[in-house]
Write an enzyme that holds these catalytic residues in place. Structure first.
Site, PDB file in Angstrom:
ATOM      1  CB  CYS A  83      -0.990  -0.055   1.155  1.00 28.23           C
ATOM      2  SG  CYS A  83      -2.426   0.975   0.862  1.00 28.23           S
ATOM      3  CG  HIS A 110      -3.034  -3.108   4.006  1.00 26.58           C
ATOM      4  ND1 HIS A 110      -2.025  -2.490   4.716  1.00 26.58           N
ATOM      5  CD2 HIS A 110      -3.711  -2.119   3.398  1.00 26.58           C
ATOM      6  CE1 HIS A 110      -2.095  -1.191   4.543  1.00 26.58           C
ATOM      7  NE2 HIS A 110      -3.114  -0.923   3.751  1.00 26.58           N
ATOM      8  CD  GLU A 169      -0.114  -5.252   5.991  1.00 26.89           C
ATOM      9  OE1 GLU A 169      -0.061  -5.847   4.897  1.00 26.89           O
ATOM     10  OE2 GLU A 169      -0.379  -4.029   6.092  1.00 26.89           O
TER      11      GLU A 169
HETATM   12  N1  GLN Z   1      -3.634   6.441   1.070  1.00 24.77           N
HETATM   13  C1  GLN Z   1      -2.357   6.153   1.634  1.00 24.77           C
HETATM   14  C2  GLN Z   1      -1.258   6.959   0.946  1.00 24.77           C
HETATM   15  O1  GLN Z   1      -1.490   7.588  -0.007  1.00 24.77           O
HETATM   16  C3  GLN Z   1      -2.048   4.677   1.551  1.00 24.77           C
HETATM   17  C4  GLN Z   1      -3.032   3.910   2.391  1.00 24.77           C
HETATM   18  C5  GLN Z   1      -2.493   2.680   3.031  1.00 24.77           C
HETATM   19  O2  GLN Z   1      -1.293   2.444   3.104  1.00 24.77           O
HETATM   20  N2  GLN Z   1      -3.391   1.895   3.549  1.00 24.77           N
HETATM   21  O3  GLN Z   1      -0.147   6.951   1.386  1.00 24.77           O
END
Ligand code: GLN
Length: 183
Positions: free
Chosen positions: A79, A164, A166
């Site tokens: 992410c 994610h 994890e």
């Molecule tokens: N929206 C977050 C970002 O732009 C990422 C979201 C996440 O890691 N769950 O950094």
């Protein structure tokens, strides 16, 4: 085998728990002296990429991390971690990502999908997630596509997911990463 987990912000503890379940040791990186310890790989967790970028820069972690990845240190970014690896940030992975690609508020959802090299029915938890808008070189290989968007990719020893792993109970992606460390 020891994995460094960037622990400046976000969901790093969950990664440590996944590694523990696989019998792999990890340690948290909060400052430069942590980073300088011996390691076989690195996890960049989810969270808020702008905050993580700022902290990495102010703690003098940005350049050493980029250099280590460019020199072949295996890395797994989830992410926000995937955003960090992309063009315009660390830039070690040849991808352009779209942040908050599913919207900011209602952009969190759960799905199951196929991931190349891993299998079917991989649980995918998306939280204000990015996706890969464009793969910028043939060195980078998409591993998963969901609703026409690339949500996982690999480039050499760099692995990235929009979602994610994890936060789910499926250990396969972490296992895949651990195999990358051993190879
Ligand atoms: N929206 C977050 C970002 O732009 C990422 C979201 C996440 O890691 N769950 O950094």
């Amino acid at each position: 085998m020891k994995v460094a987990v960037l622990a400046l912000q976000g969901a790093f503890i969950e990664h440590e728990q996944m590694l523990k379940r696989l019998g792999v040791e990890s340690f948290e990186v909060r400052k430069l002296s942590d980073w300088q310890k011996p390691k076989d790989g690195l996890i960049l967790p989810g969270g808020e990429s702008t905050v993580q970028m700022r902290l990495m820069a102010s703690l003098q972690l940005f350049d050493p991390i980029r250099q280590a990845i460019n020199e072949g240190l295996p890395v797994f970014g989830t992410c926000a971690g995937m955003i960090l690896l992309s063009e315009g940030r660390l830039g070690t992975m040849d991808v352009r990502v779209r942040r908050n690609a599913y919207g900011r508020q209602l952009g969190s959802f759960h799905a199951y999908g196929q991931v190349e090299g891993i299998g079917d029915d991989v649980p995918m938890t998306f939280i204000r997630a990015p996706y890969i808008d464009e793969v910028l070189s043939p060195r980078c290989r998409p591993l998963a596509v969901l609703d026409h968007h690339i949500v996982a990719a690999q480039q050499g020893r760099q692995l990235a997911t929009s979602f994610h792993p994890e936060l789910d109970c499926d250990l396969r992606l972490h296992q895949y990463f651990v195999q990358m460390l051993a190879s």
